[in-house]
Write an enzyme that holds these catalytic residues in place. Structure first.
Site, mmCIF file in Angstrom:
data_model
loop_
_atom_site.group_PDB
_atom_site.id
_atom_site.type_symbol
_atom_site.label_atom_id
_atom_site.label_comp_id
_atom_site.label_asym_id
_atom_site.label_seq_id
_atom_site.Cartn_x
_atom_site.Cartn_y
_atom_site.Cartn_z
ATOM 1 N N GLY A 66 47.783 40.701 -84.878
ATOM 2 C CA GLY A 66 47.508 39.453 -85.571
ATOM 3 C C GLY A 66 46.422 38.580 -84.995
ATOM 4 N N HIS A 67 45.971 38.848 -83.779
ATOM 5 C CA HIS A 67 44.941 37.986 -83.185
ATOM 6 C C HIS A 67 43.571 38.594 -83.431
ATOM 7 C CE1 HIS A 67 42.946 35.463 -80.031
ATOM 8 N NE2 HIS A 67 43.735 34.582 -80.617
ATOM 9 N N MET A 68 43.087 38.338 -84.621
ATOM 10 C CA MET A 68 41.805 38.842 -85.116
ATOM 11 C C MET A 68 41.848 40.377 -85.218
ATOM 12 S SD MET A 68 39.312 35.952 -83.436
ATOM 13 C CE MET A 68 38.465 37.043 -82.392
ATOM 14 N N LEU A 73 41.346 40.319 -79.624
ATOM 15 C CA LEU A 73 40.895 39.552 -78.469
ATOM 16 C C LEU A 73 42.124 38.938 -77.799
ATOM 17 C CD1 LEU A 73 38.347 38.434 -77.048
ATOM 18 C CD2 LEU A 73 38.415 36.536 -78.664
#
Length: 162
Positions: A66-68, A73
């Protein structure tokens, strides 16, 4: 390339020869599953109040999806958690809180200086700069290859977990 003095000279440890594995870390740290953020310890010197460990970031980390997703990242807060878990390992192993484990109490002067992605090994160096029965203060650096990617000061307090 690193252009500032590190907390611990890398010639004092070998990344291929940990002195404590994840099983050893579990004896002192209570985090498990997704929150377990240390892979190994490389250096531990109580006289100098310094410790070095690492976290191997994989594509299986809880934040990757879910973090880009198109460019995973590592969140900065995860790097701070890695540093806090290393300080917790050190303070608990060396009984600096008289049997209590360390809880995260705060951050100061944190700077993010580079990216950390799946496949990276983050080497964490820390030094306890103040310690009392109710509070420790430690400075830390997170290094990927030859670059400091995060640094700051963290505070910890004793948690009476049995």
């Amino acid at each position: 390339m690193i252009q500032r003095q590190l907390i611990v000279d890398p010639s004092l440890y070998d990344e291929n020869k940990p002195i404590a594995t994840i099983e050893d870390i579990r004896k002192y740290n209570h985090q498990r599953y997704e929150m377990e953020q240390l892979t190994a310890i490389l250096y531990d010197n109580f006289d100098e109040k310094r410790c070095v460990g690492y976290k191997d970031m994989t594509d299986k980390e809880f934040w990757v999806r879910g973090h880009m997703p198109e460019f995973p990242l590592t969140p900065g807060v995860v790097l701070c958690e890695v540093a806090a878990q290393m300080a917790s390992y050190f303070t608990t192993k060396h009984n600096m809180f008289n049997g209590a484990v360390m809880g995260f109490a705060g951050l100061e002067e944190v700077k993010f200086r580079g990216m950390v992605r799946p496949g990276d090994r983050v080497v964490i160096q820390s030094e306890m700069i103040k310690w009392r029965k109710i509070l420790i203060t430690a400075r830390f650096m997170c290094i990927v290859r030859d670059a400091i990617v995060c640094e700051g000061v963290l505070k910890g307090v004793p948690l009476p977990i049995e």
